[in-house]
Design an enzyme around this catalytic site. Structure first.
Site, PDB file in Angstrom:
ATOM      1  N   HIS A 264       0.729  -1.274   0.096  1.00 33.01           N
ATOM      2  CA  HIS A 264      -0.048  -0.125   0.046  1.00 33.01           C
ATOM      3  C   HIS A 264       0.848   1.098   0.046  1.00 33.01           C
ATOM      4  CE1 HIS A 264      -3.476   2.443   0.891  1.00 33.01           C
ATOM      5  NE2 HIS A 264      -2.690   3.093   1.594  1.00 33.01           N
TER       6      HIS A 264
ATOM      7  N   ASP B 112     -14.731   3.897   7.199  1.00 34.26           N
ATOM      8  CA  ASP B 112     -13.549   4.623   6.790  1.00 34.26           C
ATOM      9  C   ASP B 112     -13.892   5.552   5.783  1.00 34.26           C
ATOM     10  OD1 ASP B 112     -10.913   5.942   6.574  1.00 34.26           O
ATOM     11  OD2 ASP B 112     -11.010   4.733   4.438  1.00 34.26           O
TER      12      ASP B 112
ATOM     13  N   ARG C 167     -13.771  13.853   7.072  1.00 29.19           N
ATOM     14  CA  ARG C 167     -12.399  14.458   7.286  1.00 29.19           C
ATOM     15  C   ARG C 167     -12.029  15.457   6.299  1.00 29.19           C
ATOM     16  NH1 ARG C 167      -8.973   9.591   7.512  1.00 29.19           N
ATOM     17  NH2 ARG C 167      -7.147  11.023   7.864  1.00 29.19           N
TER      18      ARG C 167
ATOM     19  N   SER D  30      -7.302   4.888   9.096  1.00 28.91           N
ATOM     20  CA  SER D  30      -8.067   4.812   7.936  1.00 28.91           C
ATOM     21  C   SER D  30      -7.278   3.876   6.934  1.00 28.91           C
ATOM     22  CB  SER D  30      -7.947   6.371   7.230  1.00 28.91           C
ATOM     23  OG  SER D  30      -8.206   6.301   5.690  1.00 28.91           O
TER      24      SER D  30
ATOM     25  N   LYS E 149      -8.586  -0.561   6.406  1.00 31.51           N
ATOM     26  CA  LYS E 149      -8.780  -1.262   4.919  1.00 31.51           C
ATOM     27  C   LYS E 149      -7.886  -2.452   4.887  1.00 31.51           C
ATOM     28  CE  LYS E 149      -8.379   3.021   3.332  1.00 31.51           C
ATOM     29  NZ  LYS E 149      -8.548   4.251   2.718  1.00 31.51           N
TER      30      LYS E 149
END
Ligand code: URA
Length: 434
Positions: free
Chosen positions: A82, A161, A168, A183, A187
């Site tokens: 990621h 999220d 946000r 966040s 995931k």
């Protein structure tokens, strides 16, 4: 439990209990807690912070707000990668085939681009026929057969999220370490892989502009991943200028293919070999990270990773001929050059401004439902440290809408700074945290 008491407690700097955090996340996801109370709590968290335990509990509650994917039908240690988000970041398209070519099963869920950062799903869709929505069985079958599949993240993964991120975004509470950690990790932990390699971007084109914050974010995410039983390793990497030369969709896929042919830019090549090497190590196919990187190099130079990319494209319904014939990608119809106004060295390229210019050329969207021009984007002809003479081409902007392309070129021009002295160039890989 009462939301006003929870807000008050955090406002006064006290620690929230796991039950209070769960109450907030469950209630907000279901729609029982209104946006105004959630916003007040987010702002209290923003100012008062959360400790390690609270951040872990927030991540856990957000992960459990939706489905937790079961990838047990895929054999082997599944490794996910990621990136915290950058400009010109096409590394998934290089790293996925490299890791898969070395035996690591990669079952990846990716997002679309929003704002100045691109998304892997949009990039993949520039390949004719490529499908990013697959049934679960097809997704797993592909990983078992080819070693790699990339699909769009479903709405059932960490729905808390999805709602909180949108809130946000409009309440100036994005750039808080605990909120970013929860966040991203909610995931990742819900996506079902056994190990996670995180590319934490640091610099003017990233959420974390300075190294201290990037290290803190990376350490927090690594701790949470490991606490959840997933081997997690983070790499802090430079995002002070766009990665490589291409920013957009089709042009980024072409640059990723060139990298797998051994002809890619040095920064992407180094980054991809490092990340995939760590994935190979985390997946148990190398004793050390260094050995993993050697294996990744071999997969690159032998052409095995390029073959893996072609099989992956074919497996997802795309035309694998794109690997040799770039004319099969959506083609732009209008071009605009950005010229140097003076001679000297390129001392800075604001990654965020280039990302926005690419978005405005048609390659990105302002709102989730906006269509995008897959042919549009920017090719940087000069990078930081290059010598330029007045009138040299700094960048080329292209797309299908001449007005958008012209305006984007004007914006891209402002991203470049030219000075009399050569700038100091930092490394692409700043630090590895495991
Ligand atoms: N990426 C995410 O998914 N969440 C954040 O909060 C920041 C970057």
């Amino acid at each position: 439990m009462n939301m006003v008491d929870i807000i008050l407690k955090k406002r006064e700097g006290e620690k929230l209990s796991p039950q209070e955090i769960q109450h907030f996340i469950n209630g907000y996801t279901k729609g029982d807690i209104p946006d105004y109370q959630a916003s007040a709590l987010l702002m209290a968290i923003y100012f008062q912070g959360m400790d390690k335990e609270e951040t872990y509990q927030l991540t856990k509650a957000m992960k459990e707000s939706g489905d937790v994917v079961d990838l047990s039908a895929i054999s082997g240690i599944k490794v996910d990668k990621h990136s915290t988000g950058g400009v010109g970041d096409k590394t998934t398209l290089v790293v996925g085939p490299l890791a898969a070519a070395c035996g690591v099963p990669v079952a990846k869920m990716s997002g679309r681009g929003l704002g100045f950062t691109g998304g892997t799903v949009d990039k993949m869709e520039s390949i004719p026929g490529f499908r990013t929505t697959l049934e679960e069985e097809e997704f797993m079958e592909l990983v078992n057969r080819v070693g790699l599949s990339v699909i769009g993240q479903t709405a059932h993964i960490a729905p808390a999220d999805k709602k909180l991120y949108a809130l946000r975004d409009v309440t100036a509470t994005v750039d808080n370490l605990s909120l970013i950690t929860a966040s991203i990790m909610s995931k990742k932990l819900a996506s079902g892989s056994d190990a996670i390699v995180l590319d934490v971007k640091c610099g003017n084109g990233a959420f974390m502009e300075n190294l201290e914050e990037a290290v803190e974010l990376a350490k927090g995410m690594v701790d949470i991943g490991n606490a959840d039983g997933k081997k997690t390793i983070a790499v802090i990497t430079d995002m002070n200028q766009p990665l490589g030369h291409a920013v957009g969709n089709s042009n980024e896929v072409i640059e990723a293919i060139e990298t797998l042919k051994g002809k890619g830019p040095v920064d992407i090549t180094q980054l991809a070999l490092t990340l995939s090497g760590i994935m190979i190590y985390a997946g148990g196919h190398a004793e050390t990270m260094e050995e993993g990187m050697e294996k990744a190099k071999e997969a690159l130079h032998s052409g095995r990773a390029l073959e893996k990319l072609a099989s992956f494209i074919e497996g997802q319904g795309g035309d694998p001929a794109v690997v040799e014939d770039y004319s099969l990608f959506p083609q732009p119809t209008t071009y605009q050059k950005v010229l140097a106004q003076e001679s000297g060295y390129v001392t800075e390229i604001q990654a965020r401004s280039i990302g926005l210019a690419s978005q405005h050329s048609g390659a990105g969207r302002e709102k989730k439902e906006d269509p995008i021009d897959l042919s549009a984007g920017i090719i940087l002809r000069k990078k930081v440290g290059d010598v330029v003479a007045k009138g040299d081409v700094l960048a080329e902007v292209s797309g299908r809408d001449s007005l958008k392309v012209r305006l984007a070129a004007e914006e891209a021009a402002k991203a470049f700074t030219i000075g009399p002295a050569a700038p100091e160039l930092g490394p692409i890989i700043i630090r590895i945290i495991d």
